[in-house]
Write an enzyme that holds these catalytic residues in place. Structure first.
Site, PDB file in Angstrom:
ATOM      1  N   HIS A  95     -61.086  28.050 -51.355  1.00 33.73           N
ATOM      2  CA  HIS A  95     -60.409  26.956 -51.110  1.00 33.73           C
ATOM      3  C   HIS A  95     -59.137  26.618 -52.130  1.00 33.73           C
ATOM      4  CE1 HIS A  95     -63.065  25.068 -53.765  1.00 33.73           C
ATOM      5  NE2 HIS A  95     -62.107  24.031 -53.642  1.00 33.73           N
ATOM      6  N   ASP A  97     -57.409  22.881 -53.482  1.00 38.26           N
ATOM      7  CA  ASP A  97     -57.647  21.386 -53.451  1.00 38.26           C
ATOM      8  C   ASP A  97     -56.794  20.761 -52.523  1.00 38.26           C
ATOM      9  OD1 ASP A  97     -59.896  21.886 -54.846  1.00 38.26           O
ATOM     10  OD2 ASP A  97     -58.962  21.485 -56.995  1.00 38.26           O
ATOM     11  N   HIS A 250     -59.545  29.048 -55.198  1.00 37.99           N
ATOM     12  CA  HIS A 250     -60.627  28.990 -56.152  1.00 37.99           C
ATOM     13  C   HIS A 250     -62.103  28.992 -55.519  1.00 37.99           C
ATOM     14  CE1 HIS A 250     -59.681  24.725 -56.304  1.00 37.99           C
ATOM     15  NE2 HIS A 250     -60.891  24.326 -56.466  1.00 37.99           N
ATOM     16  N   ARG A 265     -63.502  16.058 -62.861  1.00 41.72           N
ATOM     17  CA  ARG A 265     -62.109  16.745 -62.158  1.00 41.72           C
ATOM     18  C   ARG A 265     -61.044  15.645 -61.943  1.00 41.72           C
ATOM     19  NH1 ARG A 265     -61.776  19.880 -56.446  1.00 41.72           N
ATOM     20  NH2 ARG A 265     -60.639  17.908 -55.892  1.00 41.72           N
TER      21      ARG A 265
END
Ligand code: SIN
Length: 275
Positions: A95, A97, A250, A265
């Site tokens: 995917h 983000d 990623h 994150r």
């Protein structure tokens, strides 16, 4: 600062710099390297949560994730966590983000806080390399196409995560998302053509049903995931990875059952995307 490619078409390891104390010219060189290589890895960093936030603000701004648990002391930081007794991890499928936002996050800064004794690597795939390697016929077929992205099937009540042991840790079950982006975008800084669909959040092409869209989506996914478009990171204490969400997909490996993994994150504010 020294830059060593992680793989021929994706990723760069940058040494000889402290992210927490880098100069403006080092910051510029880091940004440029990430725009081009898609992801940069920094080892042995002394990078506190305060440093993490300050670096992200210096880059340009923070988009707070609507779903992941937030660090109670630092709500700008989303926690990507798997406990020893959980089976499902976060981000364990290819995917990019926040593509479900009409102005998607430019990038993400991921810091290793708790690592399993082995496993838990992250893979990236470079969507500039993916686009370049498409056949001329396929490039022609996707020229001018737009696609619809959403996270509703992933995070809403009854969605993919709700059916797993991560479900109760997540927020935002009432959030509705939907965005339309060109299937081929130009990187806002480098101008490079990038394939901008992904398997997690791109559900159909505009003007087509899901069923009509699936064969081409699958063909593009297969092309995007050619092994020579990819690089792989083995995390170590002190490792920080920063990636460009327009340039890469990623995938977090889920191969460390029985052990904890916790990553911090921050997602960086982006800009509207154009063909
Ligand atoms: C993510 O999808 O942002 C998480 C990546 C990882 O945990 O390696």
């Amino acid at each position: 600062m020294e830059m060593t490619p992680m793989a021929p078409k994706c990723g760069v390891e940058i040494s000889g710099v402290s992210l927490a104390g880098c100069s403006d010219s080092e910051m510029q060189a880091i940004k440029q390297a990430i725009y081009e290589h898609g992801v940069a890895v920094f080892r042995d960093q002394d990078f506190s949560p305060e440093d993490h936030i300050a670096f992200a603000k210096r880059w340009g701004g923070i988009d707070i994730n609507a779903y992941f648990p937030l660090d109670p002391a630092f709500p700008e930081i989303a926690l990507v966590k798997k406990a020893p007794d959980q089976q499902t991890n976060i981000g364990g499928a290819w995917h990019t983000d926040h593509s479900y936002d009409q102005v998607p996050a430019m990038g993400s800064i991921l810091v290793a806080r708790v690592l399993p004794p082995s496993g838990g690597d992250t893979l990236w795939a470079h969507m500039g390399a993916a686009y370049d390697a498409l056949s001329d016929e396929l490039k022609e077929r996707i020229e001018g196409l737009e696609a619809f992205h959403t996270a509703d099937h992933v995070y809403k009540e009854g969605g993919i995560y709700a059916q797993t042991d991560q479900g109760s840790d997540l927020r935002g079950q009432d959030v509705t998302t939907g965005a339309v982006h060109p299937v081929v975008i130009r990187h806002p800084q480098t101008g490079r053509k990038l394939l901008y669909v992904n398997t997690a959040f791109t559900i159909r092409f505009v003007g087509q049903t899901r069923e009509e869209s699936l064969p081409l989506l699958m063909e593009l996914t297969q092309a995007a995931l050619r092994e020579d478009n990819q690089c792989r990171l083995e995390w170590k204490p002190g490792t920080v990875a920063i990636w460009d969400n327009r340039t890469t997909w990623h995938n977090a490996m889920n191969d460390y059952h029985g052990h904890a993994r916790e990553m911090h994150r921050i997602t960086l504010t982006g800009e509207p995307l154009a063909a």
